[in-house]
Design a protein around this motif. Structure first.
Motif, mmCIF file in Angstrom:
data_model
loop_
_atom_site.group_PDB
_atom_site.id
_atom_site.type_symbol
_atom_site.label_atom_id
_atom_site.label_comp_id
_atom_site.label_asym_id
_atom_site.label_seq_id
_atom_site.Cartn_x
_atom_site.Cartn_y
_atom_site.Cartn_z
ATOM 1 N N LEU A 139 0.843 -1.190 0.000
ATOM 2 C CA LEU A 139 0.000 0.000 0.000
ATOM 3 C C LEU A 139 0.878 1.239 0.000
ATOM 4 O O LEU A 139 2.021 1.188 0.468
ATOM 5 N N PRO A 140 0.366 2.370 -0.486
ATOM 6 C CA PRO A 140 1.143 3.603 -0.398
ATOM 7 C C PRO A 140 1.433 3.936 1.070
ATOM 8 O O PRO A 140 0.610 3.680 1.947
ATOM 9 N N PRO A 162 -3.805 -0.412 -4.605
ATOM 10 C CA PRO A 162 -2.831 0.478 -5.237
ATOM 11 C C PRO A 162 -2.883 0.381 -6.761
ATOM 12 O O PRO A 162 -3.202 -0.674 -7.316
#
Length: 167
Positions: A7-8, A65
């Motif tokens: 994930l970011p 994402p």
């Protein structure tokens, strides 16, 4: 705790306390070992009543994402003695469509009781209709990945046991 990667920003975690209130009956599911070949004769086949949360529902709070088309599910799976037939570790890569179509879920109960340690407590993946080797025990990591993610050692082992070429 299940680490969620890919994930970011920083990695995040899913906790059992968050999953348990969302768990529901998943019905009776059959599992068969891919080692049930004439030459290996493992003879591993069973069915049980499972309770858990669909994997896609467990990760619905995360924004997929950009570029992620698959999810790697990993679990702690080490042997106290070296195995002659199996590679240590456990992970499998699933497309989001595969997770949806199979109804894959994170199991928290088996036959009406808390999931026992030898069946992957506290959380195990169950993938209805797929061989048991995809049903990762002791789930400890989920990772969002792209289409180019290489097959895991467990996926390659399955391919060799089922007489498939390539990975």
């Amino acid at each position: 705790r299940i680490s969620v990667l890919g994930l970011p920003g920083s990695p995040t975690d899913l906790f059992l306390d968050e999953l348990l209130p969302r768990a529901a009956a998943q019905g009776t599911q059959l599992m068969e070992c891919s080692g049930n070949t004439r030459s290996a004769s493992f003879g591993l086949l069973s069915s049980a009543d499972w309770t858990g949360i669909r994997l896609l529902d467990a990760i619905d709070r995360f924004q997929v994402p950009a570029g992620a088309t698959r999810l790697v599910v990993s679990g702690f799976d080490q042997y106290s003695q070296p195995s002659q037939r199996s590679t240590p570790g456990a992970s499998w890569i699933f497309s989001f469509d595969e997770l949806e179509q199979t109804g894959a879920f994170l199991a928290t109960e088996l036959n009406g009781a808390a999931l026992p340690a030898d069946h992957g407590a506290p959380v195990r993946l169950v993938v209805p209709g797929w061989y048991g080797c995809t049903c990762i025990k002791w789930v400890n990591e989920l990772r969002f990945v792209g289409e180019d993610e290489p097959a895991t050692s467990q996926m390659r082992e399955f391919a060799s046991r089922t007489h498939q070429d390539g990975t």
